[in-house]
Scaffold this active site. Structure first.
Site, PDB file in Angstrom:
ATOM      1  CE1 TYR A  53      -3.151  -3.108   0.306  1.00  0.00           C
ATOM      2  CE2 TYR A  53      -3.732  -2.195   2.624  1.00  0.00           C
ATOM      3  CZ  TYR A  53      -3.944  -3.250   1.439  1.00  0.00           C
ATOM      4  OH  TYR A  53      -4.677  -4.320   1.505  1.00  0.00           O
ATOM      5  CB  ILE A 236     -10.919  -3.745   7.030  1.00  0.00           C
ATOM      6  CG1 ILE A 236     -10.641  -4.818   5.912  1.00  0.00           C
ATOM      7  CG2 ILE A 236     -10.400  -4.135   8.411  1.00  0.00           C
ATOM      8  CD1 ILE A 236      -9.129  -5.169   5.733  1.00  0.00           C
ATOM      9  NE  ARG A 244     -19.287   8.213   1.002  1.00  0.00           N
ATOM     10  CZ  ARG A 244     -19.119   8.390  -0.263  1.00  0.00           C
ATOM     11  NH1 ARG A 244     -17.838   8.072  -0.822  1.00  0.00           N
ATOM     12  NH2 ARG A 244     -19.897   8.953  -1.209  1.00  0.00           N
ATOM     13  CG  ASN A 248     -18.019   2.931   6.482  1.00  0.00           C
ATOM     14  OD1 ASN A 248     -19.161   3.026   5.901  1.00  0.00           O
ATOM     15  ND2 ASN A 248     -17.028   3.304   5.832  1.00  0.00           N
TER      16      ASN A 248
END
Length: 281
Positions: A53, A236, A244, A248
């Site tokens: 990542y 996840i 958001r 979530n």
């Protein structure tokens, strides 16, 4: 600062995993640190990254700054990273490099990112991570994107079932056979792309469940996340949007009944990303 608001799953090694966390794939640049700090403020304690990542450094630095500020303790956090395919043969060294980038003393969970059976190195990688667990640089060892055949091969070769298998999973693609395999072997299922990249949120069944829970202010994203958590699946979701992020996390307060879950289980969908049986080839 409040503690995690998420329910926990107990891993097969005795560790506790918050059932909802923040996925950080593509969370880089100036947006990353504010979102991570806001997540901690809201009660997120589970953060997922990977060497691939390119943000282990940002995540680690932001978490360390939050710890130094007294916003959270290291013991409250659950931090996951992963070894990339090209490093499977040197997973132990790759782990040390990930720790150096993050500035953390240990990871709570470290995963073999893809099985890549064609390269025949995933068992070697897993064994090196088991050794690292014994040394204390990781608390738990798991895998990602593994399917039944390679899981069986891994368990047969090492005698140790992974603590977690992180796979693509969302309403319409809940992989019941794989989850059943996990249940038989004490493996926690963790879902990446649990919102189906947004594509599942406008579906008829999801909207019907949202309407049913309108009094609680439920949203489509919360329904999709609560659906998986009702099966004991860790989720996840990733976002760089503060609203958001809060939405979530609110999924932990949405209680779906058995009819809701059964209806959502019946949604027909498909895999949206790479099939681990052929990727990376």
């Amino acid at each position: 600062m409040e503690h995690s608001v998420a329910p926990f799953a107990t891993l097969n090694d005795g560790s506790s995993l918050p059932l909802i966390g923040l996925g950080t794939y593509k969370l880089t640049g100036p947006d990353a640190a504010p979102i991570i700090r806001r997540a901690i403020e809201l009660g997120y304690r589970h953060f997922d990254t990977a060497s691939m990542y390119g943000n282990e450094d940002i995540l680690g630095q932001t978490l360390r700054e939050a710890i130094a500020a007294g916003d959270v303790t290291r013991e409250e956090l659950f931090v996951t990273s992963k070894v990339w395919n090209d490093d499977q043969h040197r997973a132990g060294e790759a782990l040390e490099e990930s720790l150096t980038r993050s500035g953390l003393d240990y990871f709570d969970l470290f995963l073999v990112h893809w099985p890549w059976p064609q390269n025949e190195t995933f068992i070697t990688a897993y064994e090196q991570l088991l050794s690292a667990r014994e040394a204390g640089t990781i608390r738990s060892v798991g895998v990602a994107n593994f399917y039944e055949e390679v899981l069986a091969e891994l368990i047969d070769a090492t005698g140790v079932a992974p603590a977690v298998n992180q796979v693509e999973m969302h309403t319409g693609f809940t992989q019941p056979d794989l989850r059943a395999f996990h249940d038989r072997h004490g493996i926690i299922t963790e879902a990446w792309a649990p919102l189906g990249r947004g594509e599942v949120l406008g579906g008829e069944v999801v909207r019907r469940v949202v309407d049913k829970h309108a009094d609680s202010g439920a949203t489509a994203a919360q329904v999709a996340l609560a659906h998986l958590m009702a099966h004991g699946v860790s989720v996840i979701p990733k976002t760089s949007d503060p609203q958001r992020l809060e939405e979530n996390l609110g999924a932990v307060h949405l209680e779906l009944d058995s009819d809701d879950v059964r209806s959502l289980d019946g949604v027909v969908g498909a895999r949206q990303s790479n099939d681990p049986r052929v990727f990376p080839g």
